[in-house]
Design a protein around this motif. Structure first.
Motif, PDB file in Angstrom:
ATOM      1  N   TRP A  35      47.947   6.064  28.945  1.00 14.06           N
ATOM      2  CA  TRP A  35      47.091   6.365  30.092  1.00 14.06           C
ATOM      3  C   TRP A  35      46.065   7.443  29.740  1.00 14.06           C
ATOM      4  N   GLN A  36      44.978   7.466  30.475  1.00 15.49           N
ATOM      5  CA  GLN A  36      43.983   8.537  30.363  1.00 15.49           C
ATOM      6  C   GLN A  36      43.230   8.667  31.680  1.00 15.49           C
ATOM      7  N   HIS A  37      42.693   9.864  31.880  1.00 15.61           N
ATOM      8  CA  HIS A  37      41.991  10.166  33.136  1.00 15.61           C
ATOM      9  C   HIS A  37      40.849  11.116  32.813  1.00 15.61           C
ATOM     10  N   ARG A  38      39.700  10.898  33.437  1.00 17.98           N
ATOM     11  CA  ARG A  38      38.557  11.807  33.296  1.00 17.98           C
ATOM     12  C   ARG A  38      37.886  11.907  34.660  1.00 17.98           C
ATOM     13  N   SER A  39      37.611  13.126  35.085  1.00 19.71           N
ATOM     14  CA  SER A  39      36.944  13.336  36.360  1.00 19.71           C
ATOM     15  C   SER A  39      36.173  14.646  36.314  1.00 19.71           C
ATOM     16  N   VAL A  40      35.236  14.802  37.255  1.00 24.19           N
ATOM     17  CA  VAL A  40      34.393  15.995  37.352  1.00 24.19           C
ATOM     18  C   VAL A  40      34.696  16.684  38.676  1.00 24.19           C
ATOM     19  N   HIS A  41      34.787  18.034  38.630  1.00 27.69           N
ATOM     20  CA  HIS A  41      35.171  18.804  39.812  1.00 27.69           C
ATOM     21  C   HIS A  41      34.292  20.034  39.956  1.00 27.69           C
ATOM     22  N   GLY A  45      40.440  24.816  41.593  1.00 28.12           N
ATOM     23  CA  GLY A  45      41.350  24.395  42.659  1.00 28.12           C
ATOM     24  C   GLY A  45      41.363  22.881  42.794  1.00 28.12           C
ATOM     25  N   ASP A  46      40.185  22.272  42.726  1.00 29.24           N
ATOM     26  CA  ASP A  46      40.110  20.805  42.784  1.00 29.24           C
ATOM     27  C   ASP A  46      40.828  20.171  41.596  1.00 29.24           C
ATOM     28  N   ILE A  47      40.727  20.797  40.436  1.00 28.21           N
ATOM     29  CA  ILE A  47      41.397  20.258  39.247  1.00 28.21           C
ATOM     30  C   ILE A  47      42.907  20.304  39.408  1.00 28.21           C
ATOM     31  N   TRP A  53      48.123  14.863  41.586  1.00 30.67           N
ATOM     32  CA  TRP A  53      48.142  13.471  42.047  1.00 30.67           C
ATOM     33  C   TRP A  53      48.240  12.458  40.913  1.00 30.67           C
ATOM     34  N   LEU A  54      48.101  12.895  39.667  1.00 31.98           N
ATOM     35  CA  LEU A  54      48.179  11.946  38.552  1.00 31.98           C
ATOM     36  C   LEU A  54      49.626  11.500  38.366  1.00 31.98           C
ATOM     37  N   PRO A  55      49.924  10.223  38.600  1.00 30.55           N
ATOM     38  CA  PRO A  55      51.319   9.770  38.608  1.00 30.55           C
ATOM     39  C   PRO A  55      52.029   9.853  37.260  1.00 30.55           C
ATOM     40  N   ARG A  56      51.299   9.805  36.155  1.00 28.31           N
ATOM     41  CA  ARG A  56      51.955   9.790  34.852  1.00 28.31           C
ATOM     42  C   ARG A  56      51.928  11.150  34.160  1.00 28.31           C
ATOM     43  N   LEU A  57      51.425  12.174  34.834  1.00 29.95           N
ATOM     44  CA  LEU A  57      51.435  13.532  34.289  1.00 29.95           C
ATOM     45  C   LEU A  57      52.775  14.173  34.633  1.00 29.95           C
ATOM     46  N   SER A  58      53.506  14.594  33.617  1.00 35.56           N
ATOM     47  CA  SER A  58      54.841  15.155  33.855  1.00 35.56           C
ATOM     48  C   SER A  58      54.753  16.527  34.526  1.00 35.56           C
TER      49      SER A  58
END
Length: 91
Positions: A35-41, A45-47, A53-58
């Protein structure tokens, strides 16, 4: 000029989370096996909320990221672009 700066880079056997500062915004780059995720904030606090909320982040990687973020905020003082330093979920 659009300069990208590393703010945080947390790596464990479970994955990696990088936070970059670019044009007074924060870029979240997270990845793990399959899995991978990329987003801008707009702020840290938003990060922290996005990471939660990332389901696969332990939970252990999430905790290490929060610790690293808090340590970086302490070392860096004011953040580029005046970003918020309130870290929801941080002790």
């Amino acid at each position: 000029m659009n300069v990208t700066r590393h703010f945080s880079d947390t790596r464990t056997a479970e994955g990696r989370v990088r936070i970059l500062v670019q044009s007074a915004q924060f870029v979240l780059d997270a990845e793990g096996p399959g899995w991978q995720h990329r987003s801008v904030h707009r702020d840290l606090g938003d990060i922290t909320l996005e990471l939660a909320w990332l389901p696969r982040l332990s939970a252990s990687l999430y905790g290490e990221v929060l610790e690293d973020m808090a340590r970086r905020v302490q070392l860096d003082g004011a953040l580029p672009g005046g970003g918020a330093t309130d870290l929801p979920g941080a002790a």
